[in-house]
Design a protein around this motif. Structure first.
Motif, PDB file in Angstrom:
ATOM      1  N   THR A 183       0.898  -1.133  -0.048  1.00 13.44           N
ATOM      2  CA  THR A 183      -0.046  -0.053  -0.300  1.00 13.44           C
ATOM      3  C   THR A 183       1.080   1.468   0.033  1.00 13.44           C
ATOM      4  O   THR A 183       0.616   2.356  -0.188  1.00 13.44           O
ATOM      5  CB  THR A 183      -1.466   0.048   1.343  1.00 13.44           C
ATOM      6  N   GLY A 184       2.421   1.479   0.406  1.00 14.67           N
ATOM      7  CA  GLY A 184       2.950   2.019   0.577  1.00 14.67           C
ATOM      8  C   GLY A 184       2.713   3.030   2.031  1.00 14.67           C
ATOM      9  O   GLY A 184       3.308   4.116   2.083  1.00 14.67           O
ATOM     10  N   GLN A 185       2.090   2.104   2.694  1.00 16.57           N
ATOM     11  CA  GLN A 185       1.216   3.237   4.221  1.00 16.57           C
ATOM     12  C   GLN A 185       2.338   2.563   4.991  1.00 16.57           C
ATOM     13  O   GLN A 185       2.908   1.644   5.111  1.00 16.57           O
ATOM     14  CB  GLN A 185       0.067   3.387   4.121  1.00 16.57           C
ATOM     15  N   TRP A 186       2.234   3.234   6.373  1.00 11.64           N
ATOM     16  CA  TRP A 186       3.462   3.033   6.768  1.00 11.64           C
ATOM     17  C   TRP A 186       2.361   2.382   7.891  1.00 11.64           C
ATOM     18  O   TRP A 186       1.724   2.711   8.128  1.00 11.64           O
ATOM     19  CB  TRP A 186       4.187   4.615   7.879  1.00 11.64           C
ATOM     20  N   THR A 187       3.093   1.422   9.119  1.00 13.46           N
ATOM     21  CA  THR A 187       2.163   0.556   9.354  1.00 13.46           C
ATOM     22  C   THR A 187       2.420   0.574  11.317  1.00 13.46           C
ATOM     23  O   THR A 187       1.675   0.141  12.368  1.00 13.46           O
ATOM     24  CB  THR A 187       2.419  -1.119   8.866  1.00 13.46           C
ATOM     25  N   ALA A 188       3.997   0.659  11.498  1.00 19.24           N
ATOM     26  CA  ALA A 188       4.450   1.380  13.256  1.00 19.24           C
ATOM     27  C   ALA A 188       5.377   2.113  12.823  1.00 19.24           C
ATOM     28  O   ALA A 188       5.891   2.855  12.325  1.00 19.24           O
ATOM     29  CB  ALA A 188       4.581  -0.221  12.942  1.00 19.24           C
ATOM     30  N   LEU A 189       5.782   2.896  14.087  1.00 20.34           N
ATOM     31  CA  LEU A 189       6.858   4.132  14.054  1.00 20.34           C
ATOM     32  C   LEU A 189       7.396   3.047  15.227  1.00 20.34           C
ATOM     33  O   LEU A 189       7.237   3.243  16.064  1.00 20.34           O
ATOM     34  CB  LEU A 189       6.255   4.988  13.671  1.00 20.34           C
ATOM     35  N   ASN A 190       8.559   3.215  14.779  1.00 21.20           N
ATOM     36  CA  ASN A 190       9.689   2.689  16.105  1.00 21.20           C
ATOM     37  C   ASN A 190      10.724   4.214  16.340  1.00 21.20           C
ATOM     38  O   ASN A 190      11.119   4.957  15.344  1.00 21.20           O
ATOM     39  CB  ASN A 190      11.084   1.483  15.942  1.00 21.20           C
ATOM     40  N   GLY A 191      11.053   4.125  17.403  1.00 25.07           N
ATOM     41  CA  GLY A 191      11.581   4.637  18.169  1.00 25.07           C
ATOM     42  C   GLY A 191      11.027   5.893  18.740  1.00 25.07           C
ATOM     43  O   GLY A 191       9.926   6.016  19.494  1.00 25.07           O
ATOM     44  N   VAL A 192      12.470   6.673  19.935  1.00 30.76           N
ATOM     45  CA  VAL A 192      11.686   7.117  21.359  1.00 30.76           C
ATOM     46  C   VAL A 192      12.222   8.661  21.433  1.00 30.76           C
ATOM     47  O   VAL A 192      13.429   8.230  20.974  1.00 30.76           O
ATOM     48  CB  VAL A 192      12.068   6.628  22.895  1.00 30.76           C
ATOM     49  N   ASN A 193      11.361   9.536  21.986  1.00 30.60           N
ATOM     50  CA  ASN A 193      11.657  10.813  22.331  1.00 30.60           C
ATOM     51  C   ASN A 193      11.827  10.920  23.730  1.00 30.60           C
ATOM     52  O   ASN A 193      11.305  10.669  24.110  1.00 30.60           O
ATOM     53  CB  ASN A 193      10.571  11.916  21.905  1.00 30.60           C
ATOM     54  N   ILE A 194      13.548  11.404  24.240  1.00 34.68           N
ATOM     55  CA  ILE A 194      14.174  11.177  25.591  1.00 34.68           C
ATOM     56  C   ILE A 194      14.153  12.532  25.879  1.00 34.68           C
ATOM     57  O   ILE A 194      14.901  13.484  24.824  1.00 34.68           O
ATOM     58  CB  ILE A 194      15.102  10.410  25.290  1.00 34.68           C
ATOM     59  N   THR A 195      14.271  13.584  26.716  1.00 35.58           N
ATOM     60  CA  THR A 195      14.261  14.934  27.155  1.00 35.58           C
ATOM     61  C   THR A 195      15.131  14.556  28.480  1.00 35.58           C
ATOM     62  O   THR A 195      15.239  13.700  29.511  1.00 35.58           O
ATOM     63  CB  THR A 195      13.361  15.609  28.120  1.00 35.58           C
TER      64      THR A 195
END
Length: 340
Positions: A283-295
């Motif tokens: 489909t060309g669509q994203w199904t998940a996103l890995n990654g973390v934002n750390i402050t």
């Protein structure tokens, strides 16, 4: 001795926060049952209970954090009598998001929880509720009395701190000062040590193409970054740079560095998110996103998912919890070595 819970603030109840929290807790059930992990969800109880029922799970019990509280518990904030419709911006949703973070900060500062993991909030809703912040980072800085915090994005071995984030590109060069660069590097170094990395190797991305090409494309890398790196190396830090932005992230991915300091938002976000998105080739669509934002730079530990409220899919049962689980795991690792 019982381990302290990791608090998960729900974010905006109208978004995917309640759903991904329930899904993450289900995937982490074995660890919760074994006593190696404790989670405390802070948010709008009706929204969390609705998500649990919709996904076929029992409601999460309500309990204050204590050594005897359940391994998985929730604290309710906001007016439970108010209905917050899924997928819509509202001041009620913004108020709940704020109250959850506020409660989490109080608990963290009191030593009742080990860290805060934030699910996404909606900035428009937050401001409609009268809380005029650009997002979690500004809010947490205000609530903890902190300044000069730093954003780090992380996905696996890709760890990128940012000299600047939400400012116009033409304002970035003026923010590149020896003091700010040293602050970002020091906090990045501390975070890497907190993750168990000894003598971490940090690379500094160049501001200009080709690190200025001898001054042809700007002198900031030559006059500011290079002497600041030399001073940090003289102090015993393991720093390389400035390294052109078109190669430094390839080297990071190859394991040559433990982290990179990016000069501005998109320079640092694009490589991490490009590797973090999972795409369905059909489909060309994203199904998940890995990654973390750390402050970095707060007196408490805060990690976050690296995606938004996704109002368009809220309540549909298709939100992916992978980023939340990764954020919980990062929070755990940092909490182990946190002195506060």
């Amino acid at each position: 001795m019982s381990i302290r819970p990791i608090a998960i603030t729900m974010g905006d109840p109208a978004g995917v926060g309640p759903e991904i929290i329930v899904k993450a807790a289900a995937r982490l059930r074995d660890r919760l049952d074994a006593g190696t992990l404790r989670l405390l969800v802070i948010g709008h109880r009706p929204a969390l209970d609705h998500a649990a029922r919709a996904l076929g799970h029992a409601p999460i019990p309500v309990a204050e954090p204590s050594p005897d509280s359940p391994a998985l518990a929730q604290l309710s904030v906001g007016d439970e009598a108010i209905s917050i419709p899924l997928g819509h911006v509202s001041s009620a949703g913004g108020e709940c998001a704020f109250r959850a973070v506020e409660r989490g900060v109080v608990l963290a500062q009191a030593g009742k929880i080990g860290a805060i993991v934030t699910a996404p909030l909606n900035k428009e809703a937050l401001n409609l509720a009268g809380h005029h912040f650009a997002g979690h980072t500004d809010m947490l800085a205000k609530l903890t009395g902190s300044r000069d915090s730093v954003m780090m994005l992380a996905h696996g071995g890709m760890r990128v701190s940012h000299l600047t984030t939400h400012i116009a590109l033409h304002d970035v060069p003026a923010r590149l000062t020896p003091e700010r660069l040293r602050r970002v590097v020091d906090l990045t170094h501390q975070a890497l040590v907190g993750l168990g990395i000894e003598n971490p190797h940090i690379a500094i991305a160049a501001l200009n193409p080709h690190a200025g090409e001898g001054g042809l494309f700007g002198r900031e890398d030559i006059e500011v970054t290079t002497p600041t790196i030399a001073a940090m190396c003289a102090d015993g830090l393991n720093i390389s740079g400035p390294i052109p932005g078109d190669t430094v992230f390839v080297k990071l991915r190859g394991g040559q560095y433990d982290a990179v300091v990016a000069m501005y938002h998109d320079q640092g976000h694009i490589p991490v998110k490009l590797l973090g998105f999972q795409i369905d080739p059909a489909t060309g669509q994203w199904t998940a996103l890995n990654g973390v934002n750390i402050t970095l730079g707060l007196p408490i530990i805060r990690t976050s998912v690296d995606h938004g409220t996704a109002f368009d899919i809220a309540g549909k049962g298709i939100a992916n919890e992978t980023s939340l689980i990764e954020a919980i795991e990062y929070a755990e690792r940092l909490a182990v070595n946190h002195a506060g």
